[in-house]
Design a protein around this motif. Structure first.
Motif, mmCIF file in Angstrom:
data_model
loop_
_atom_site.group_PDB
_atom_site.id
_atom_site.type_symbol
_atom_site.label_atom_id
_atom_site.label_comp_id
_atom_site.label_asym_id
_atom_site.label_seq_id
_atom_site.Cartn_x
_atom_site.Cartn_y
_atom_site.Cartn_z
ATOM 1 N N TYR A 204 0.831 -1.213 0.000
ATOM 2 C CA TYR A 204 0.000 0.000 0.000
ATOM 3 C C TYR A 204 0.861 1.256 0.000
ATOM 4 O O TYR A 204 0.598 2.209 -0.750
ATOM 5 C CB TYR A 204 -0.930 -0.015 1.217
ATOM 6 N N VAL A 318 -9.488 2.238 1.537
ATOM 7 C CA VAL A 318 -8.223 1.512 1.460
ATOM 8 C C VAL A 318 -7.234 2.045 2.463
ATOM 9 O O VAL A 318 -6.544 1.302 3.156
ATOM 10 C CB VAL A 318 -7.659 1.608 0.026
ATOM 11 N N LYS A 322 -5.495 -0.019 5.644
ATOM 12 C CA LYS A 322 -4.072 -0.305 5.645
ATOM 13 C C LYS A 322 -3.328 0.401 6.756
ATOM 14 O O LYS A 322 -2.101 0.313 6.825
ATOM 15 C CB LYS A 322 -3.477 0.119 4.291
#
Length: 325
Positions: A204, A318, A322
């Motif tokens: 990520y 996202v 993460k």
């Protein structure tokens, strides 16, 4: 073919409120043709962009709690615009010094921001003293020479060094293949039994940083294009001044305003310099590992970018997933 678009003939130049001219420079715009209170009206008013962006940047820095050095640099940016406003209004030598030397001082501040990051206190003190000495030397020597070429070369060299240094820092810090220090830190944390980012988290971060790097490089290219484009127009203004003055009088007002090359220099360098400061602010947050806490708000290239805090409402799902390591 004679110019047929409706226009207002240029008024003749005349003595102004601030006469006589004492500056060592006098640009291609004719003096006191519009008002007796501003020697070069277009060159004066185009500095309002500097002043507006300077105030906007200072407010943004305080609201988003950016590093103090960037607030000081933006104050310097504002002083550059104000000094240039006063210089082109009066064409007086003291105002010329305020205009030109504030450019040197602001660039030295950005040099300190670029070279002092993560350095020990002793190194930062030496750097601060060295840059202060350099600023004083340039001030005194320029006042002694009174040669604008010396100032222009000093400013160009300082700006080039600072920009190249920032580019190098950006690449090393953000491009995954150059981040050996992060891999070494990962191994060190493993040996010490400390938490280590998961592979998903590392992936990520790599994707996020590459996206950030792409946008940053666009900012760099865009800013340099504006800066160098303004410099080119300004030089054409100097080289072909007699022709340009004649063309301006042929087309009349307001169309002749678009042939004021030094005014375009103010607009384009004002945007380019502001982009550099915003870029520096964003890069500093990335170096501090705060990429998820701040983001660049810049929907279109013709808008003014701003680095702002990322609120929970603006974070992507996202990014939230993460966050854990």
């Amino acid at each position: 073919m004679p110019w047929s678009i409706p226009h207002i003939p240029y008024p003749p130049s005349k003595a102004g409120f601030w006469s006589p001219v004492t500056s060592t420079l006098n640009w291609c715009e004719e003096d006191y043709y519009a008002t007796v209170y501003a020697a070069e009206i277009v060159n004066t008013l185009t500095n309002l962009l500097f002043m507006w962006l300077g105030i906007k940047g200072i407010i943004s820095c305080r609201r988003n709690q950016h590093a103090q050095v960037f607030q000081v640099a933006l104050v310097g940016y504002l002083v550059v615009g104000t000094g240039s406003f006063l210089f082109h209004s009066t064409l007086k030598y003291p105002m010329q010094l305020v205009d030109e030397l504030s450019m040197i001082y602001t660039t030295c501040l950005m040099a300190y921001a670029s070279f002092s990051y993560t350095r020990p206190l002793g190194v930062r003190l030496v750097l601060a003293v060295s840059l202060t000495f350099l600023s004083v030397f340039i001030t005194l020597y320029y006042h002694y020479l009174q040669d604008p070429v010396f100032h222009q070369n000093a400013y160009a060299i300082l700006t080039t060094v600072v920009v190249l240094r920032s580019m190098h820092t950006m690449e090393v810090a953000l491009r995954p293949r150059w981040r050996k220090s992060r891999e070494e830190d990962r191994l060190h944390r493993q040996k010490q039994g400390l938490p280590v980012p998961s592979k998903e988290r590392q992936h990520y971060e790599n994707v996020r940083d590459m996206k950030t790097l792409k946008t940053m490089w666009f900012m760099v290219v865009y800013g340099l294009t504006m800066f160098l484009g303004g410099f080119a127009i300004w030089n054409l203004d100097n080289l072909y001044c007699s022709n340009i003055r004649r063309w301006r009088r042929q087309v009349g007002l307001p169309w002749g305003i678009f042939l004021e090359g030094h005014g375009w220099w103010h607009i384009m360098t004002g945007i380019g310099a502001y982009l550099y400061i915003v870029w520096g602010i964003w890069l500093r947050h990335c170096l501090n590992g705060h990429q998820d806490d701040y983001h660049l708000r810049w929907a279109h290239f013709w808008q003014i970018p701003e680095v702002i805090r990322t609120t929970p409402e603006t974070e992507t799902s996202v990014s939230r997933d993460k966050k854990s390591t």
